[in-house]
Design a protein around this motif. Sequence first.
Motif, PDB file in Angstrom:
ATOM      1  N   LEU A   1       6.741   5.371   7.091  1.00 36.24           N
ATOM      2  CA  LEU A   1       7.645   5.809   6.024  1.00 36.24           C
ATOM      3  C   LEU A   1       8.542   4.644   5.597  1.00 36.24           C
ATOM      4  O   LEU A   1       8.625   3.631   6.273  1.00 36.24           O
ATOM      5  N   GLN A   2       9.228   4.852   4.488  1.00 39.93           N
ATOM      6  CA  GLN A   2      10.173   3.857   3.983  1.00 39.93           C
ATOM      7  C   GLN A   2      11.594   4.368   4.191  1.00 39.93           C
ATOM      8  O   GLN A   2      11.815   5.580   4.239  1.00 39.93           O
TER       9      GLN A   2
ATOM     10  N   GLY B   1      13.637   8.540   7.059  1.00 37.38           N
ATOM     11  CA  GLY B   1      12.611   7.851   6.294  1.00 37.38           C
ATOM     12  C   GLY B   1      11.917   8.824   5.359  1.00 37.38           C
ATOM     13  O   GLY B   1      12.022  10.038   5.522  1.00 37.38           O
ATOM     14  N   CYS B   2      11.218   8.258   4.374  1.00 33.48           N
ATOM     15  CA  CYS B   2      10.556   9.115   3.373  1.00 33.48           C
ATOM     16  C   CYS B   2       9.423   8.326   2.732  1.00 33.48           C
ATOM     17  O   CYS B   2       9.452   7.096   2.692  1.00 33.48           O
TER      18      CYS B   2
ATOM     19  N   GLU C   1      11.263  12.095   7.441  1.00 28.40           N
ATOM     20  CA  GLU C   1      11.477  12.151   8.886  1.00 28.40           C
ATOM     21  C   GLU C   1      12.964  12.092   9.210  1.00 28.40           C
ATOM     22  O   GLU C   1      13.724  11.400   8.541  1.00 28.40           O
ATOM     23  N   MET C   2      13.354  12.858  10.240  1.00 26.61           N
ATOM     24  CA  MET C   2      14.719  12.792  10.755  1.00 26.61           C
ATOM     25  C   MET C   2      14.617  12.380  12.218  1.00 26.61           C
ATOM     26  O   MET C   2      13.901  13.027  12.992  1.00 26.61           O
ATOM     27  N   PRO C   3      15.326  11.331  12.643  1.00 24.80           N
ATOM     28  CA  PRO C   3      15.302  10.958  14.056  1.00 24.80           C
ATOM     29  C   PRO C   3      15.819  12.105  14.931  1.00 24.80           C
ATOM     30  O   PRO C   3      16.567  12.967  14.447  1.00 24.80           O
TER      31      PRO C   3
ATOM     32  N   PRO D   1      11.352  12.809  16.832  1.00 27.66           N
ATOM     33  CA  PRO D   1      11.725  12.954  15.423  1.00 27.66           C
ATOM     34  C   PRO D   1      11.003  14.147  14.793  1.00 27.66           C
ATOM     35  O   PRO D   1       9.905  14.513  15.220  1.00 27.66           O
ATOM     36  N   ALA D   2      11.614  14.746  13.807  1.00 28.85           N
ATOM     37  CA  ALA D   2      10.970  15.848  13.081  1.00 28.85           C
ATOM     38  C   ALA D   2      10.517  15.318  11.726  1.00 28.85           C
ATOM     39  O   ALA D   2      11.245  14.590  11.051  1.00 28.85           O
ATOM     40  N   ARG D   3       9.291  15.694  11.367  1.00 25.90           N
ATOM     41  CA  ARG D   3       8.764  15.317  10.048  1.00 25.90           C
ATOM     42  C   ARG D   3       8.460  16.575   9.268  1.00 25.90           C
ATOM     43  O   ARG D   3       7.982  17.558   9.840  1.00 25.90           O
ATOM     44  N   TYR D   4       8.712  16.526   7.989  1.00 20.66           N
ATOM     45  CA  TYR D   4       8.277  17.649   7.160  1.00 20.66           C
ATOM     46  C   TYR D   4       7.663  17.138   5.871  1.00 20.66           C
ATOM     47  O   TYR D   4       7.954  16.039   5.399  1.00 20.66           O
ATOM     48  N   LEU D   5       6.797  17.987   5.337  1.00 17.97           N
ATOM     49  CA  LEU D   5       6.093  17.714   4.094  1.00 17.97           C
ATOM     50  C   LEU D   5       6.727  18.599   3.021  1.00 17.97           C
ATOM     51  O   LEU D   5       7.111  19.735   3.314  1.00 17.97           O
TER      52      LEU D   5
END
Length: 365
Positions: A199-200, A210-211, A227-229, A292-296
């Motif tokens: 991610l950036q 990041g995104c 993403e959130m740490p 970390p949690a990632r979501y779409l």
Amino acid sequence: MNVLQQARYGIDSYMDWLKAEGLRVVGGLAIDCTQVETADWPRVGTRAAALHLDGRGDFCNMFLYELAPGQSTIPQRHLFEQVLYVVEGGGNTQIELPGGERWSFEWAPASLFAIPLNAKYRHFNGSGRERAVLVSTTNLPMMLNLFHNERFVFDNDFDFDDRIGKREYFAGEGVLNLVRQGNDTWETNFIPDLERIKLQDFSDRGAGGGCLIFLLADSSMHAHVSEMPAGTYKKAHRHGAGYHVMCVGGSGFSLMWYERDQDFVRIDWKNGVVFPPADQQFHQHFTTSAKPARYLATGFGSLRYPFTSARRAEILGEKVAFATSTRDGGDQIEYQDQDPRIHPMWLAELAKHGLKSEMDRFFPR
Ligand SMILES: [Fe+2]
């Protein structure tokens, strides 16, 4: 039938079509895609359901496809765009080009891909033992309400050869476009694993996040992954309807509220849970996992083809509105401006999970 119906007012061609298809419809504020009860959908040849989430807006819906072990779908083509996410299982999708050539790519949990507009395609479950679950975000409600002609949408042989993209776009390759925070894109048709893609920086939204935004099949469908740490949460923001938020890794919860609301609506999420914040509803995402949690997020109106003037203004504006403070006319609530109940609520939630807050670096005292 009342006088308004007799006059043929207020028709919803999408809902009429759905009823005629006999497809099972599941609604709600949030849906766990791993638990949806499906039914046979003869058009596609597998079990499926339409997902109608409360905040989905007027343009989008979701279809959930459940492919039994070894099963494949009946080849499809149609005049609506869709972006698919793999919830469970593994298999492949075959795209047939206008000249008859076939390209196929293999997917697994957390893969994301788009079907180019009106391309012929077919999904195959590659496992003889496990089911596969795919969920697609589509703009079919908009297309059926625009043309109100099923044959035009589902039985149309126009080839959009300008939408197919490069062959390597179906092999996980793409083009990275670094523009500015919150607007960096990866142009492709297939992302093998959303949990692993780099991610950036999007720290403007808070807490070292990041995104990456995807430009898929040169379409109007939007998708991005954030993403959130661990031990952090994002700043609240708001925008238009129809952005389906789906957890792809880690776990957490989100709060949603409208400007004058006294209370929050809370949604707890883990892999496969999807919910769309409604039009101009503030929403804020919090992690409760040790990783970390990632979501779409998937919806209608891409960076390249925003469709509405509001979305275009967000994209082309001097500042990214949903990453600009409400104090400066934007749609983001900075940490220091948020409801004072939020931070203690978050700390209590973290304590329940035995986790430590990493917010001291970001949260001004
Ligand atoms: Fe959002």
